[in-house]
Design an enzyme around this catalytic site. Structure first.
Site, mmCIF file in Angstrom:
data_model
loop_
_atom_site.group_PDB
_atom_site.id
_atom_site.type_symbol
_atom_site.label_atom_id
_atom_site.label_comp_id
_atom_site.label_asym_id
_atom_site.label_seq_id
_atom_site.Cartn_x
_atom_site.Cartn_y
_atom_site.Cartn_z
ATOM 1 N N ASN A 1 1.054 -0.811 0.567
ATOM 2 C CA ASN A 1 0.109 -0.346 -0.134
ATOM 3 C C ASN A 1 1.006 0.809 -0.123
ATOM 4 O O ASN A 1 2.338 1.264 0.126
ATOM 5 C CB ASN A 1 -1.708 0.042 1.261
ATOM 6 C CG ASN A 1 -0.163 0.161 2.459
ATOM 7 O OD1 ASN A 1 0.630 -0.088 3.170
ATOM 8 N ND2 ASN A 1 -0.913 -0.168 3.328
ATOM 9 N N GLY B 1 -6.392 2.726 -2.039
ATOM 10 C CA GLY B 1 -7.045 2.486 -1.834
ATOM 11 C C GLY B 1 -8.277 2.969 -2.507
ATOM 12 O O GLY B 1 -8.932 2.356 -3.627
ATOM 13 N N ASP C 1 -16.422 -0.566 6.348
ATOM 14 C CA ASP C 1 -14.726 -1.571 6.560
ATOM 15 C C ASP C 1 -13.946 -1.761 6.365
ATOM 16 O O ASP C 1 -14.624 -2.504 5.184
ATOM 17 C CB ASP C 1 -15.996 -2.931 7.573
ATOM 18 C CG ASP C 1 -14.761 -3.739 8.569
ATOM 19 O OD1 ASP C 1 -14.168 -3.507 8.432
ATOM 20 O OD2 ASP C 1 -14.958 -4.649 9.107
ATOM 21 N N ASP D 1 -5.871 -7.674 2.136
ATOM 22 C CA ASP D 1 -6.225 -9.052 2.235
ATOM 23 C C ASP D 1 -6.535 -9.771 0.623
ATOM 24 O O ASP D 1 -6.682 -10.699 -0.138
ATOM 25 C CB ASP D 1 -6.753 -9.449 3.118
ATOM 26 C CG ASP D 1 -5.277 -9.397 4.402
ATOM 27 O OD1 ASP D 1 -3.921 -9.604 4.101
ATOM 28 O OD2 ASP D 1 -5.902 -9.244 5.521
ATOM 29 N N ASN E 1 -9.325 -4.992 -7.304
ATOM 30 C CA ASN E 1 -9.920 -3.340 -6.816
ATOM 31 C C ASN E 1 -11.503 -3.971 -6.675
ATOM 32 O O ASN E 1 -11.813 -2.998 -5.951
ATOM 33 C CB ASN E 1 -9.780 -2.471 -8.251
ATOM 34 C CG ASN E 1 -8.198 -1.954 -7.674
ATOM 35 O OD1 ASN E 1 -7.954 -1.453 -7.251
ATOM 36 N ND2 ASN E 1 -7.937 -1.358 -9.108
ATOM 37 N N LYS F 1 -19.189 -4.655 3.470
ATOM 38 C CA LYS F 1 -18.906 -5.382 4.890
ATOM 39 C C LYS F 1 -18.215 -5.857 5.555
ATOM 40 O O LYS F 1 -17.240 -5.332 5.931
ATOM 41 C CB LYS F 1 -19.347 -7.272 3.589
ATOM 42 C CG LYS F 1 -20.003 -7.421 2.527
ATOM 43 C CD LYS F 1 -21.643 -7.135 2.612
ATOM 44 C CE LYS F 1 -21.954 -7.723 1.126
ATOM 45 N NZ LYS F 1 -23.745 -7.787 1.776
#
EC number: 2.7.1.15
Length: 289
Positions: A174, A207, A231, A237, A261, A270
């Site tokens: 990241n 992100g 969330d 992962d 992505n 979720k």
């Protein structure tokens, strides 16, 4: 076959109104116990997308270790190479305040006892996916001796033996991990630094801004799907698991990243760190195809 070499933790999540000050006791509003660890998360997420997955990990000879193995079996993961160690199963204690900020203490437990000599004939398959929550010498042996496509998700970004990157085909940091490993704020320059070691590509996950694929003399920005995230835990992962699944299917890297992505973005709608099952996202994948 996708071989995942990585960690397992039992996650103990405590929700509080505020973090305790030094010497202060606060009461938890809720406590949740769940399966965690980047290796486990990625293996389960890949299996849920229909891949055949082998997991090489270590758990303790305790109830948490037995529960982990049962969980993986339920998720159709090959657990024949999971090692049982004379140590507590790894655990993470996550305190979350009312603003969503967290403090985390990890007991690596059995994860630190997954040794290089534990890796033998099981190092086979089309794709290997590994991370840095286990011993570096174990990661290095896994990457060095695997003959297929090798993906390293460099999380956490602390890497003492930088020569590990010599055995990596695709690196997936990241933004924070990228800066730590490259020593650069500039993405283009940092990619060039890392590609002096990494064989094929550096994929920076950004992100909600998608991802940037860096290859020699080529940069590709891949947008992601816009969602109302509730969330973001484990989205990285899910991205890595999906990437491994679609590269193993033979997809070109840009298309695999585009699908990764989408599935990672969907996962943030979720609660929880694990990815969706194939039937949940099949229509999204078909739209991309």
């Amino acid at each position: 076959m996708i071989t995942v070499v990585g960690s397992y933790n039992v996650d103990f999540i405590l929700k509080v109104d505020k973090f305790p000050e030094e010497g202060e006791t606060v009461f938890a509003k809720d406590i949740y116990i769940s399966h965690g660890g980047k290796g486990s998360n990625q293996a389960v997420s890949a299996s849920r997308l229909g891949a055949k997955v082998r997991l090489i990990a270590a758990v303790g000879n305790d109830e948490y270790g037995r529960r982990a193995i049962s969980f993986w079996e339920d998720e159709k993961i090959d657990v024949g190479y999971v090692k049982i160690k004379n140590a507590p199963t790894g655990s993470a204690y996550i305190i979350v305040n009312e603003n969503g900020q967290n403090m985390i203490v990890v007991n690596r437990g059995a994860n630190i006892f997954l040794l290089p000599e534990d890796l033998n004939s099981e190092l086979k398959g089309e794709v290997m996916l590994t991370q840095l929550e286990i011993r570096e010498d174990t990661v290095k042996k896994a990457l060095r001796e695997f003959n297929g496509l090798r993906i390293l998700n460099p999380a956490p970004a602390t890497l003492n033996d930088i020569s590990i990157l010599d055995y990596v085909d695709i690196l997936t940091p990241n933004e924070v991990e990228f800066k730590e490993l490259s020593g650069a704020d500039d993405l283009d320059y940092g990619i060039e630094v890392l590609l002096k070691k990494v064989k094929k590509a550096v994929i920076i996950t950004l992100g909600e801004k998608g991802a940037l694929i860096g290859m020699r003399n080529k940069r590709i920005r891949v947008e992601t799907m816009k969602v109302n995230a509730i969330d973001t835990t484990g989205a990285g992962d899910v991205f890595n698991a999906t990437l491994a699944v679609y590269l193993e299917k033979g997809y070109e890297i840009e298309r695999a990243v585009r699908i990764a992505n989408i599935i990672a973005a969907y996962s943030t709608t979720k609660i929880g760190a694990l990815g969706p099952r194939l039937e949940e996202v099949k229509s999204l994948i078909e739209e991309e195809a």
